[in-house]
Design a protein around this motif. Structure first.
Motif, PDB file in Angstrom:
ATOM      1  N   ALA A  75       0.826  -1.204   0.000  1.00 55.20           N
ATOM      2  CA  ALA A  75       0.000   0.000   0.000  1.00 55.20           C
ATOM      3  C   ALA A  75       0.863   1.258   0.000  1.00 55.20           C
ATOM      4  CB  ALA A  75      -0.927  -0.022   1.197  1.00 55.20           C
ATOM      5  N   ARG A  76       1.824   1.308  -0.864  1.00 51.63           N
ATOM      6  CA  ARG A  76       2.660   2.498  -1.006  1.00 51.63           C
ATOM      7  C   ARG A  76       2.011   3.453  -1.996  1.00 51.63           C
ATOM      8  NH1 ARG A  76       7.910  -1.246  -1.584  1.00 51.63           N
ATOM      9  NH2 ARG A  76       8.692  -1.011   0.529  1.00 51.63           N
ATOM     10  N   THR A  77       2.395   4.709  -1.927  1.00 55.10           N
ATOM     11  CA  THR A  77       1.961   5.687  -2.914  1.00 55.10           C
ATOM     12  C   THR A  77       3.054   5.782  -3.966  1.00 55.10           C
ATOM     13  OG1 THR A  77       0.733   6.916  -1.240  1.00 55.10           O
ATOM     14  CG2 THR A  77       1.279   8.081  -3.278  1.00 55.10           C
ATOM     15  N   TRP A  78       2.750   5.284  -5.156  1.00 52.78           N
ATOM     16  CA  TRP A  78       3.720   5.225  -6.239  1.00 52.78           C
ATOM     17  C   TRP A  78       3.625   6.476  -7.109  1.00 52.78           C
ATOM     18  CZ3 TRP A  78       7.364   1.547  -6.279  1.00 52.78           C
ATOM     19  CH2 TRP A  78       7.148   0.432  -5.474  1.00 52.78           C
ATOM     20  N   PHE A  98       8.321   6.757  -1.966  1.00 54.80           N
ATOM     21  CA  PHE A  98       9.266   7.257  -0.980  1.00 54.80           C
ATOM     22  C   PHE A  98       9.060   6.536   0.339  1.00 54.80           C
ATOM     23  CE2 PHE A  98       8.752  10.628  -4.081  1.00 54.80           C
ATOM     24  CZ  PHE A  98      10.078  10.848  -4.410  1.00 54.80           C
ATOM     25  N   GLY A  99      10.124   5.906   0.817  1.00 59.73           N
ATOM     26  CA  GLY A  99      10.105   5.250   2.111  1.00 59.73           C
ATOM     27  C   GLY A  99      11.016   6.010   3.053  1.00 59.73           C
ATOM     28  N   GLU A 100      11.078   5.567   4.272  1.00 56.73           N
ATOM     29  CA  GLU A 100      11.929   6.263   5.242  1.00 56.73           C
ATOM     30  C   GLU A 100      13.408   5.994   4.987  1.00 56.73           C
ATOM     31  OE1 GLU A 100      10.832   5.964   9.296  1.00 56.73           O
ATOM     32  OE2 GLU A 100       8.710   6.060   8.835  1.00 56.73           O
ATOM     33  N   GLN A 101      13.771   4.735   4.793  1.00 58.95           N
ATOM     34  CA  GLN A 101      15.176   4.381   4.617  1.00 58.95           C
ATOM     35  C   GLN A 101      15.501   3.908   3.205  1.00 58.95           C
ATOM     36  OE1 GLN A 101      17.454   4.969   6.981  1.00 58.95           O
ATOM     37  NE2 GLN A 101      15.782   5.817   8.170  1.00 58.95           N
ATOM     38  N   VAL A 102      14.490   3.573   2.424  1.00 54.07           N
ATOM     39  CA  VAL A 102      14.718   3.024   1.091  1.00 54.07           C
ATOM     40  C   VAL A 102      13.821   3.710   0.073  1.00 54.07           C
ATOM     41  CG1 VAL A 102      15.411   0.750   1.930  1.00 54.07           C
ATOM     42  CG2 VAL A 102      13.020   1.189   1.386  1.00 54.07           C
ATOM     43  N   ILE A 103      14.248   3.621  -1.191  1.00 49.48           N
ATOM     44  CA  ILE A 103      13.438   4.104  -2.307  1.00 49.48           C
ATOM     45  C   ILE A 103      13.079   2.870  -3.133  1.00 49.48           C
ATOM     46  CG2 ILE A 103      13.331   5.582  -4.350  1.00 49.48           C
ATOM     47  CD1 ILE A 103      13.722   7.162  -1.764  1.00 49.48           C
ATOM     48  N   PRO A 104      11.825   2.407  -3.068  1.00 51.80           N
ATOM     49  CA  PRO A 104      11.420   1.259  -3.876  1.00 51.80           C
ATOM     50  C   PRO A 104      11.149   1.693  -5.317  1.00 51.80           C
ATOM     51  CG  PRO A 104       9.655   1.907  -2.385  1.00 51.80           C
ATOM     52  CD  PRO A 104      10.803   2.819  -2.127  1.00 51.80           C
ATOM     53  N   VAL A 105      11.526   0.828  -6.271  1.00 46.00           N
ATOM     54  CA  VAL A 105      11.375   1.104  -7.703  1.00 46.00           C
ATOM     55  C   VAL A 105      10.702  -0.107  -8.338  1.00 46.00           C
ATOM     56  CG1 VAL A 105      12.620   1.609  -9.847  1.00 46.00           C
ATOM     57  CG2 VAL A 105      13.486   2.489  -7.676  1.00 46.00           C
ATOM     58  N   ARG A 106       9.748   0.141  -9.255  1.00 53.26           N
ATOM     59  CA  ARG A 106       9.095  -0.959  -9.962  1.00 53.26           C
ATOM     60  C   ARG A 106       8.784  -0.550 -11.401  1.00 53.26           C
ATOM     61  NH1 ARG A 106       2.926  -0.999  -7.485  1.00 53.26           N
ATOM     62  NH2 ARG A 106       2.261   0.951  -8.477  1.00 53.26           N
ATOM     63  N   ASP A 107       8.445  -1.531 -12.226  1.00 47.54           N
ATOM     64  CA  ASP A 107       8.056  -1.336 -13.618  1.00 47.54           C
ATOM     65  C   ASP A 107       6.599  -0.904 -13.662  1.00 47.54           C
ATOM     66  OD1 ASP A 107       7.350  -1.561 -16.302  1.00 47.54           O
ATOM     67  OD2 ASP A 107       8.204  -3.549 -16.552  1.00 47.54           O
ATOM     68  N   SER A 108       6.325   0.252 -14.230  1.00 49.09           N
ATOM     69  CA  SER A 108       4.958   0.767 -14.242  1.00 49.09           C
ATOM     70  C   SER A 108       4.046   0.015 -15.200  1.00 49.09           C
ATOM     71  CB  SER A 108       4.946   2.259 -14.591  1.00 49.09           C
ATOM     72  OG  SER A 108       5.372   2.451 -15.920  1.00 49.09           O
ATOM     73  N   LYS A 109       4.612  -0.664 -16.194  1.00 49.88           N
ATOM     74  CA  LYS A 109       3.785  -1.397 -17.148  1.00 49.88           C
ATOM     75  C   LYS A 109       3.164  -2.638 -16.522  1.00 49.88           C
ATOM     76  CE  LYS A 109       6.943  -2.177 -20.200  1.00 49.88           C
ATOM     77  NZ  LYS A 109       8.067  -1.807 -19.355  1.00 49.88           N
TER      78      LYS A 109
END
Length: 64
Positions: A6-9, A27-38
């Motif tokens: 339930a992150r805000t992408w 945006f996370g506190e300690q990490v930046i999560p990245v994913r494929d938008s497709k």
């Protein structure tokens, strides 16, 4: 890697409006999560530390 949660992408403002190839970040506190938008629902999530992500952005913005 973690499951999508339930992150805000956020998609890059440089991506086109046609759902083309792009990545999304959250945006996370300690990490930046990245994913494929497709494939957002099934895409693996790669997490970068804040310093590593800042170095990546610095490289991209200076064409290195």
């Amino acid at each position: 890697m973690t499951k999508n949660s339930a992150r805000t992408w956020v998609k890059s403002s440089y991506s086109g409006g046609d759902n083309g190839s792009c990545v999304e970040i959250a945006f996370g506190e300690q990490v930046i999560p990245v994913r494929d938008s497709k494939r957002a629902d099934e895409s693996p999530v790669v997490e970068f530390g804040r310093e590593a992500f800042a170095a990546f952005l610095g490289s991209v913005t200076t064409d290195r």
